[in-house]
Design a protein around this motif. Structure first.
Motif, PDB file in Angstrom:
ATOM      1  N   HIS A 144      -2.449   4.176  -3.691  1.00  0.00           N
ATOM      2  CA  HIS A 144      -2.293   2.998  -4.401  1.00  0.00           C
ATOM      3  C   HIS A 144      -2.201   1.774  -3.642  1.00  0.00           C
ATOM      4  CE1 HIS A 144      -0.903   5.692  -8.025  1.00  0.00           C
ATOM      5  NE2 HIS A 144      -0.453   6.326  -7.049  1.00  0.00           N
ATOM      6  N   ASP A 145      -3.146   0.771  -3.831  1.00  0.00           N
ATOM      7  CA  ASP A 145      -3.233  -0.274  -2.922  1.00  0.00           C
ATOM      8  C   ASP A 145      -3.089  -1.553  -4.058  1.00  0.00           C
ATOM      9  OD1 ASP A 145      -3.604  -1.890  -0.740  1.00  0.00           O
ATOM     10  OD2 ASP A 145      -5.898  -1.508  -0.361  1.00  0.00           O
ATOM     11  N   CYS A 146      -1.909  -2.226  -3.742  1.00  0.00           N
ATOM     12  CA  CYS A 146      -1.279  -3.093  -5.076  1.00  0.00           C
ATOM     13  C   CYS A 146      -1.375  -4.240  -4.220  1.00  0.00           C
ATOM     14  CB  CYS A 146      -0.212  -2.664  -5.466  1.00  0.00           C
ATOM     15  SG  CYS A 146      -0.321  -0.911  -6.111  1.00  0.00           S
ATOM     16  N   TYR A 147      -1.751  -5.497  -5.268  1.00  0.00           N
ATOM     17  CA  TYR A 147      -1.834  -6.850  -4.791  1.00  0.00           C
ATOM     18  C   TYR A 147      -1.314  -7.825  -5.730  1.00  0.00           C
ATOM     19  CZ  TYR A 147      -5.182  -4.782  -1.453  1.00  0.00           C
ATOM     20  OH  TYR A 147      -5.964  -4.408  -0.338  1.00  0.00           O
ATOM     21  N   VAL A 148      -0.725  -8.930  -5.312  1.00  0.00           N
ATOM     22  CA  VAL A 148      -0.595  -9.942  -6.091  1.00  0.00           C
ATOM     23  C   VAL A 148      -1.156 -11.134  -5.593  1.00  0.00           C
ATOM     24  CG1 VAL A 148       1.482 -11.659  -7.162  1.00  0.00           C
ATOM     25  CG2 VAL A 148       2.060  -8.727  -6.960  1.00  0.00           C
ATOM     26  N   LEU A 149      -1.786 -11.705  -6.334  1.00  0.00           N
ATOM     27  CA  LEU A 149      -2.645 -13.103  -5.956  1.00  0.00           C
ATOM     28  C   LEU A 149      -1.933 -14.237  -6.668  1.00  0.00           C
ATOM     29  CD1 LEU A 149      -4.632 -10.387  -5.825  1.00  0.00           C
ATOM     30  CD2 LEU A 149      -6.398 -12.209  -5.428  1.00  0.00           C
ATOM     31  N   ILE A 196       0.903  -1.192  -0.172  1.00  0.00           N
ATOM     32  CA  ILE A 196       0.140   0.008   0.031  1.00  0.00           C
ATOM     33  C   ILE A 196       0.952   1.237  -0.047  1.00  0.00           C
ATOM     34  CG2 ILE A 196      -0.384  -0.058   2.518  1.00  0.00           C
ATOM     35  CD1 ILE A 196      -3.022   1.137   2.279  1.00  0.00           C
ATOM     36  N   GLU A 197       0.617   1.969  -0.763  1.00  0.00           N
ATOM     37  CA  GLU A 197       1.482   3.311  -1.241  1.00  0.00           C
ATOM     38  C   GLU A 197       0.690   4.508  -0.689  1.00  0.00           C
ATOM     39  OE1 GLU A 197       3.788   5.941  -4.221  1.00  0.00           O
ATOM     40  OE2 GLU A 197       2.756   4.258  -5.043  1.00  0.00           O
ATOM     41  N   PHE A 198       0.871   5.354   0.148  1.00  0.00           N
ATOM     42  CA  PHE A 198       0.279   6.672   0.417  1.00  0.00           C
ATOM     43  C   PHE A 198       1.289   7.722  -0.318  1.00  0.00           C
ATOM     44  CE2 PHE A 198      -1.314   4.227   3.772  1.00  0.00           C
ATOM     45  CZ  PHE A 198      -2.603   4.682   3.815  1.00  0.00           C
ATOM     46  N   ASP A 199       0.525   8.293  -1.458  1.00  0.00           N
ATOM     47  CA  ASP A 199       1.505   9.223  -2.341  1.00  0.00           C
ATOM     48  C   ASP A 199       1.090  10.532  -1.866  1.00  0.00           C
ATOM     49  OD1 ASP A 199       2.559  10.644  -4.271  1.00  0.00           O
ATOM     50  OD2 ASP A 199       1.672   9.720  -5.980  1.00  0.00           O
ATOM     51  N   LEU A 200       2.004  11.279  -1.038  1.00  0.00           N
ATOM     52  CA  LEU A 200       1.692  12.659  -0.620  1.00  0.00           C
ATOM     53  C   LEU A 200       2.493  13.594  -1.689  1.00  0.00           C
ATOM     54  CD1 LEU A 200       2.408  12.110   3.098  1.00  0.00           C
ATOM     55  CD2 LEU A 200       0.317  11.849   1.870  1.00  0.00           C
ATOM     56  N   SER A 201       2.921  13.359  -2.534  1.00  0.00           N
ATOM     57  CA  SER A 201       3.562  14.359  -3.515  1.00  0.00           C
ATOM     58  C   SER A 201       2.578  15.284  -4.133  1.00  0.00           C
ATOM     59  CB  SER A 201       4.312  13.514  -4.740  1.00  0.00           C
ATOM     60  OG  SER A 201       3.263  12.708  -5.409  1.00  0.00           O
ATOM     61  N   ASP A 202       1.304  14.904  -4.070  1.00  0.00           N
ATOM     62  CA  ASP A 202       0.323  15.648  -4.543  1.00  0.00           C
ATOM     63  C   ASP A 202      -0.535  16.322  -3.427  1.00  0.00           C
ATOM     64  OD1 ASP A 202      -1.400  17.141  -6.366  1.00  0.00           O
ATOM     65  OD2 ASP A 202      -2.563  15.674  -6.916  1.00  0.00           O
ATOM     66  N   TYR A 203       0.183  16.548  -2.314  1.00  0.00           N
ATOM     67  CA  TYR A 203      -0.703  16.773  -1.090  1.00  0.00           C
ATOM     68  C   TYR A 203      -1.243  18.207  -0.929  1.00  0.00           C
ATOM     69  CZ  TYR A 203      -0.912  16.433   4.080  1.00  0.00           C
ATOM     70  OH  TYR A 203      -1.308  16.397   5.350  1.00  0.00           O
ATOM     71  N   ASP A 204      -2.230  18.516  -2.031  1.00  0.00           N
ATOM     72  CA  ASP A 204      -2.865  19.530  -2.144  1.00  0.00           C
ATOM     73  C   ASP A 204      -3.684  20.247  -0.690  1.00  0.00           C
ATOM     74  OD1 ASP A 204      -1.695  19.620  -4.629  1.00  0.00           O
ATOM     75  OD2 ASP A 204      -3.368  18.901  -5.493  1.00  0.00           O
ATOM     76  N   VAL A 205      -3.797  21.619  -0.615  1.00  0.00           N
ATOM     77  CA  VAL A 205      -4.837  22.182   0.288  1.00  0.00           C
ATOM     78  C   VAL A 205      -6.337  21.817  -0.367  1.00  0.00           C
ATOM     79  CG1 VAL A 205      -5.573  24.017   1.487  1.00  0.00           C
ATOM     80  CG2 VAL A 205      -3.145  23.623   1.162  1.00  0.00           C
ATOM     81  N   SER A 206      -7.068  21.229   0.681  1.00  0.00           N
ATOM     82  CA  SER A 206      -8.394  21.172   0.252  1.00  0.00           C
ATOM     83  C   SER A 206      -9.563  21.234   1.213  1.00  0.00           C
ATOM     84  CB  SER A 206      -8.759  19.656  -0.565  1.00  0.00           C
ATOM     85  OG  SER A 206      -8.124  18.616   0.403  1.00  0.00           O
ATOM     86  N   ILE A 255      -1.693 -13.210 -10.582  1.00  0.00           N
ATOM     87  CA  ILE A 255      -2.333 -11.921 -11.279  1.00  0.00           C
ATOM     88  C   ILE A 255      -1.951 -10.688 -10.218  1.00  0.00           C
ATOM     89  CG2 ILE A 255      -4.116 -13.099 -12.578  1.00  0.00           C
ATOM     90  CD1 ILE A 255      -6.084 -11.817 -10.650  1.00  0.00           C
ATOM     91  N   SER A 256      -2.247  -9.502 -10.724  1.00  0.00           N
ATOM     92  CA  SER A 256      -2.219  -8.287  -9.910  1.00  0.00           C
ATOM     93  C   SER A 256      -3.262  -7.382 -10.115  1.00  0.00           C
ATOM     94  CB  SER A 256      -0.634  -7.471 -10.512  1.00  0.00           C
ATOM     95  OG  SER A 256      -1.189  -6.917 -11.776  1.00  0.00           O
ATOM     96  N   VAL A 257      -3.584  -6.842  -9.012  1.00  0.00           N
ATOM     97  CA  VAL A 257      -4.824  -6.254  -8.793  1.00  0.00           C
ATOM     98  C   VAL A 257      -4.244  -4.769  -8.094  1.00  0.00           C
ATOM     99  CG1 VAL A 257      -7.033  -5.742  -7.695  1.00  0.00           C
ATOM    100  CG2 VAL A 257      -6.229  -8.068  -8.449  1.00  0.00           C
ATOM    101  N   GLU A 258      -4.610  -3.700  -8.817  1.00  0.00           N
ATOM    102  CA  GLU A 258      -4.235  -2.451  -8.430  1.00  0.00           C
ATOM    103  C   GLU A 258      -5.452  -1.587  -8.101  1.00  0.00           C
ATOM    104  OE1 GLU A 258      -1.136  -0.621 -10.293  1.00  0.00           O
ATOM    105  OE2 GLU A 258       0.078  -2.132 -10.455  1.00  0.00           O
TER     106      GLU A 258
END
Length: 483
Positions: free
Chosen positions: A97-102, A75-85, A397-400
């Protein structure tokens, strides 16, 4: 006492009052300039309990256990686009990005229904993008009910306010058994109870110059034998001891947003025998403040509760579109919530919480269907994206899954030391029937983000952490270093 003494006493009292008032103002000003910091409540694992909790990121699961399938998750927390909102300083969004290999460890092909659960609401649905081996999956949406419960607003109320889940532990309790997910995948109830409908049209204030002209309908009813619901009404009086009831609505002028909208009085049980229509100067509907000439055409007909709620759902959708800015899409439609699903959830909540429900709540005692419509739209709930996957024997297989998540936060002006901090959290296995072999976390950071608190043990150089599957809950609490 002489006039001079009286004058002096008056002056002294006045001065005393001024001095005391000034002293109080100084104390108040000092207190405002030195606000007491609100203690930050924490969980057993050290994570903060925020005023607004956005819910954890859940793991992938399936409709049933699939023996022989092993799963690796990153699991990736991408804070590079950490915009004020959202208009709050420091309240940001993270791209997930929640990525899996099954992996299929058996000698047989495996086909099953995968489920991706996430916390959201109909008005701000996350709309995750799910891909299988790089190709976007065709998903079917299923909705859980309201995930929270209800609380009182005073000594005489117990279920007037919504009480949303405030930490991951609430979801742990919610998913302690299979009841919640089973309900999410069950058929919606059919409300075939007969009702009498009084539909108002051609409404007029008769040319009145009143500031808030109001139309009222008054009638007798046995509260033990009759239930009354309204749509398009905004006032009423309830007197069970006198078998008296009254409902009213403001008469709109041509051009008002609600001009021509659907207005209905819906009667279930014994029909009302007679009624009186009267116009008033305002919503108080007080004797002596009547206006002449206010009127409406009333059509009475019989149908079922389910059919009339379907009519109201359609009207709600159309109203939502009309009141949405021209360059925007109505939230329900933008979120991909179909009218059919919204109607089904309305029926389910009606069956559960309304004045005829299995677990009646004070919040809905007025019978105003708008209250239920609004809550169905804004309730926090777990939504499930379902999609089919096949894993050949001995292969993987991969699931993203990709979406934006706003995180949890404290409101400004409350003295909370967590103001400006955004909390993200996730669970490793809660709610999943899949067998996880390992999990890890990646943090993408543009160096403008400071980690305030965390339990992931992340490597500050590589921004990576291997996770212990025996730890159910992980959290990251961050804030911007930008001034």
């Amino acid at each position: 006492m002489s006039k001079e003494k009286k004058k002096n006493n008056h002056v002294n009292r006045t001065l005393a009052i001024i001095i005391i008032a000034s002293f109080c103002l100084l104390i108040l000003a000092f207190g405002m300039s030195h606000p007491r910091k609100r203690e930050i409540p924490v969980l057993e694992d050290g994570g903060s309990i925020f005023m607004s909790y956005d819910g954890p990121v859940f793991p992938l699961t399936s409709s049933e256990a699939v023996p022989g399938i092993e799963v690796v998750r990153e699991i990736e927390f991408d804070l590079s686009d950490y915009d004020v909102s959202y208009g709050y300083r420091g309240l940001r969004q993270s791209k997930i990005h929640d990525c899996y290999v099954l992996m299929n460890t058996t000698t047989e092909d495996k086909t099953f229904t995968a489920l991706y659960p996430y916390v959201s609401s109909f008005d701000s649905k996350l709309n995750p993008i799910i891909t299988v081996n790089g190709n976007e999956a065709e998903t079917r949406l299923h909705s859980g009910m309201y995930s929270g419960d209800f609380s009182g607003a005073g000594s005489n109320t117990e279920s007037l306010n919504l009480n949303e889940i405030s930490s991951w532990e609430g979801y742990q309790a919610l998913l302690a058994d299979d009841a919640y997910i089973e309900a999410a995948f069950s058929d919606y109830p059919t409300l075939d109870e007969p009702v009498y409908v009084y539909e108002f049209s051609e409404i007029s204030d008769g040319g009145s110059d009143a500031a808030a002209p109001t139309l009222s309908i008054e009638f007798s009813m046995d509260y033990n034998q009759t239930a009354v619901f309204t749509y398009g009404f905004n006032g009423g009086r309830f007197e069970p001891e006198n078998n008296y009831s009254q409902r009213s609505f403001f008469i709109p002028a041509k051009g008002d947003y609600d001009y021509g909208m659907l207005r209905m009085l819906i009667v279930m049980g014994d029909d009302i025998a007679a009624y009186d229509i009267q116009g008033y100067q305002n919503g108080g509907c007080k004797p002596g403040e009547e206006i002449e000439g206010a009127e409406a055409v009333i059509r009475r007909y019989e149908t079922t509760l389910g059919d009339i709620l379907k009519t109201i759902t359609t009207a709600h959708y159309e109203q939502s579109i009309r009141t949405t800015a021209v360059d925007e899409v109505a939230p329900l439609i933008a979120g991909g919530i179909s009218e059919e699903m919204f109607y089904g959830e309305l029926c389910r909540v009606f069956k559960q919480y309304s004045i005829i429900g299995n677990d009646t709540k004070e919040r809905y005692q007025t019978g105003m269907i708008e209250d239920l419509l609004s809550d169905v739209e804004f309730y926090k709930r777990i939504l499930y994206e379902a999609f089919e996957i096949t894993i050949p024997a001995g292969e993987s297989i991969s699931v993203e899954v990709e979406f934006k998540k706003r995180g949890s936060f404290d409101f400004g002006g409350t003295g909370g030391r967590n103001f400006g901090v955004t909390g993200y959290d996730f669970v490793t296995q809660l709610g999943s029937v899949l067998s996880f072999k390992e999990q890890s976390l990646v943090l993408s950071n543009d160096n403008g983000i400071e980690i305030v608190k965390q339990n992931v043990g992340i490597d500050p150089v590589q921004n990576h952490a291997e996770l212990d599957l025996n730890v159910e809950h992980y959290y990251l609490e961050v804030r911007s270093t930008d001034k």
